[in-house]
Design a protein around this motif. Structure first.
Motif, PDB file in Angstrom:
ATOM      1  N   ALA A 158       0.839  -1.203   0.000  1.00 12.47           N
ATOM      2  CA  ALA A 158       0.000   0.000   0.000  1.00 12.47           C
ATOM      3  C   ALA A 158       0.873   1.252   0.000  1.00 12.47           C
ATOM      4  O   ALA A 158       0.584   2.219  -0.713  1.00 12.47           O
ATOM      5  CB  ALA A 158      -0.925  -0.010   1.210  1.00 12.47           C
ATOM      6  N   GLY A 159       1.939   1.237   0.776  1.00 13.91           N
ATOM      7  CA  GLY A 159       2.844   2.382   0.808  1.00 13.91           C
ATOM      8  C   GLY A 159       3.500   2.647  -0.534  1.00 13.91           C
ATOM      9  O   GLY A 159       3.632   3.792  -0.963  1.00 13.91           O
ATOM     10  N   LEU A 160       3.911   1.581  -1.202  1.00 13.33           N
ATOM     11  CA  LEU A 160       4.505   1.737  -2.528  1.00 13.33           C
ATOM     12  C   LEU A 160       3.499   2.304  -3.526  1.00 13.33           C
ATOM     13  O   LEU A 160       3.828   3.183  -4.326  1.00 13.33           O
ATOM     14  CB  LEU A 160       5.044   0.394  -3.037  1.00 13.33           C
ATOM     15  N   ALA A 161       2.265   1.806  -3.477  1.00 13.60           N
ATOM     16  CA  ALA A 161       1.226   2.298  -4.393  1.00 13.60           C
ATOM     17  C   ALA A 161       0.922   3.769  -4.123  1.00 13.60           C
ATOM     18  O   ALA A 161       0.805   4.570  -5.052  1.00 13.60           O
ATOM     19  CB  ALA A 161      -0.035   1.450  -4.267  1.00 13.60           C
ATOM     20  N   THR A 162       0.827   4.128  -2.854  1.00 20.28           N
ATOM     21  CA  THR A 162       0.554   5.517  -2.509  1.00 20.28           C
ATOM     22  C   THR A 162       1.721   6.409  -2.910  1.00 20.28           C
ATOM     23  O   THR A 162       1.534   7.473  -3.490  1.00 20.28           O
ATOM     24  CB  THR A 162       0.284   5.657  -0.992  1.00 20.28           C
ATOM     25  N   GLY A 163       2.939   5.950  -2.602  1.00 19.50           N
ATOM     26  CA  GLY A 163       4.127   6.734  -2.911  1.00 19.50           C
ATOM     27  C   GLY A 163       4.331   6.968  -4.394  1.00 19.50           C
ATOM     28  O   GLY A 163       4.884   7.987  -4.802  1.00 19.50           O
ATOM     29  N   SER A 164       3.874   6.043  -5.200  1.00 24.34           N
ATOM     30  CA  SER A 164       4.023   6.192  -6.650  1.00 24.34           C
ATOM     31  C   SER A 164       2.897   7.029  -7.251  1.00 24.34           C
ATOM     32  O   SER A 164       2.901   7.306  -8.446  1.00 24.34           O
ATOM     33  CB  SER A 164       4.060   4.819  -7.323  1.00 24.34           C
ATOM     34  N   GLY A 165       1.943   7.418  -6.412  1.00 28.47           N
ATOM     35  CA  GLY A 165       0.836   8.245  -6.877  1.00 28.47           C
ATOM     36  C   GLY A 165      -0.277   7.460  -7.558  1.00 28.47           C
ATOM     37  O   GLY A 165      -1.172   8.041  -8.150  1.00 28.47           O
ATOM     38  N   LYS A 166      -0.240   6.138  -7.454  1.00 31.55           N
ATOM     39  CA  LYS A 166      -1.256   5.311  -8.101  1.00 31.55           C
ATOM     40  C   LYS A 166      -2.617   5.418  -7.427  1.00 31.55           C
ATOM     41  O   LYS A 166      -3.639   5.224  -8.074  1.00 31.55           O
ATOM     42  CB  LYS A 166      -0.820   3.844  -8.131  1.00 31.55           C
ATOM     43  N   ALA A 167      -2.624   5.683  -6.123  1.00 27.45           N
ATOM     44  CA  ALA A 167      -3.890   5.741  -5.393  1.00 27.45           C
ATOM     45  C   ALA A 167      -3.687   6.484  -4.077  1.00 27.45           C
ATOM     46  O   ALA A 167      -2.556   6.707  -3.644  1.00 27.45           O
ATOM     47  CB  ALA A 167      -4.411   4.329  -5.127  1.00 27.45           C
ATOM     48  N   THR A 168      -4.787   6.821  -3.445  1.00 26.71           N
ATOM     49  CA  THR A 168      -4.741   7.475  -2.143  1.00 26.71           C
ATOM     50  C   THR A 168      -4.321   6.470  -1.075  1.00 26.71           C
ATOM     51  O   THR A 168      -4.333   5.254  -1.315  1.00 26.71           O
ATOM     52  CB  THR A 168      -6.119   8.035  -1.761  1.00 26.71           C
ATOM     53  N   ASP A 169      -3.981   6.971   0.108  1.00 29.77           N
ATOM     54  CA  ASP A 169      -3.635   6.090   1.231  1.00 29.77           C
ATOM     55  C   ASP A 169      -4.731   5.065   1.472  1.00 29.77           C
ATOM     56  O   ASP A 169      -4.467   3.868   1.566  1.00 29.77           O
ATOM     57  CB  ASP A 169      -3.446   6.901   2.526  1.00 29.77           C
ATOM     58  N   THR A 170      -5.948   5.550   1.580  1.00 35.44           N
ATOM     59  CA  THR A 170      -7.074   4.675   1.906  1.00 35.44           C
ATOM     60  C   THR A 170      -7.317   3.641   0.813  1.00 35.44           C
ATOM     61  O   THR A 170      -7.474   2.452   1.104  1.00 35.44           O
ATOM     62  CB  THR A 170      -8.348   5.511   2.144  1.00 35.44           C
ATOM     63  N   ALA A 171      -7.321   4.071  -0.419  1.00 35.58           N
ATOM     64  CA  ALA A 171      -7.570   3.143  -1.532  1.00 35.58           C
ATOM     65  C   ALA A 171      -6.446   2.115  -1.641  1.00 35.58           C
ATOM     66  O   ALA A 171      -6.701   0.932  -1.880  1.00 35.58           O
ATOM     67  CB  ALA A 171      -7.722   3.912  -2.838  1.00 35.58           C
ATOM     68  N   SER A 172      -5.208   2.569  -1.460  1.00 36.18           N
ATOM     69  CA  SER A 172      -4.068   1.648  -1.538  1.00 36.18           C
ATOM     70  C   SER A 172      -4.135   0.584  -0.459  1.00 36.18           C
ATOM     71  O   SER A 172      -3.922  -0.599  -0.718  1.00 36.18           O
ATOM     72  CB  SER A 172      -2.752   2.416  -1.396  1.00 36.18           C
ATOM     73  N   MET A 173      -4.427   1.005   0.769  1.00 40.57           N
ATOM     74  CA  MET A 173      -4.481   0.045   1.873  1.00 40.57           C
ATOM     75  C   MET A 173      -5.637  -0.920   1.693  1.00 40.57           C
ATOM     76  O   MET A 173      -5.489  -2.129   1.903  1.00 40.57           O
ATOM     77  CB  MET A 173      -4.587   0.786   3.213  1.00 40.57           C
ATOM     78  N   GLN A 174      -6.798  -0.405   1.279  1.00 39.70           N
ATOM     79  CA  GLN A 174      -7.954  -1.278   1.086  1.00 39.70           C
ATOM     80  C   GLN A 174      -7.679  -2.303  -0.010  1.00 39.70           C
ATOM     81  O   GLN A 174      -7.983  -3.479   0.139  1.00 39.70           O
ATOM     82  CB  GLN A 174      -9.207  -0.465   0.760  1.00 39.70           C
TER      83      GLN A 174
END
Length: 95
Positions: free
Chosen positions: A58-74
């Motif tokens: 989730a952190g990698l997805a958020t950090g790359s701008g692919k999704a928000t914190d919440t969406a990435s974690m979910q």
């Protein structure tokens, strides 16, 4: 005396602050539920491993701008939960 839920919320806030992640929302119950699925579907030590890897993804997805914190974690928790359940189903011996 604090309840378990209160203690976990306090711990979560303290850890987020120590890691300079104030403002991040953590679905404590969701993370614990994922840990429970992993522990019961795989083996008990899979619980912390699964939640760590889901959080890392989730952190990698958020950090790359692919999704928000919440969406990435979910999304990461959903993938991990499904994989754990599928893994358990595939490990059931044939009758």
């Amino acid at each position: 005396m604090k309840s378990q839920d209160e203690t976990l919320e306090d711990w979560c806030r303290a850890l987020l602050q120590a890691l300079e992640l104030e403002g991040i929302e953590v679905d404590v119950n969701g993370v614990l539920a994922l840990a429970g699925v992993a522990a019961h579907s795989i083996v008990r030590p899979a619980a912390p491993l699964t939640t760590f890897i889901a959080g890392f993804a989730a952190g990698l997805a958020t950090g790359s701008g692919k999704a928000t914190d919440t969406a990435s974690m979910q999304a990461a928790m959903d993938v991990a939960r499904k994989l754990a359940k599928d893994y358990a189903a595939s490990e059931v011996p044939d009758a």
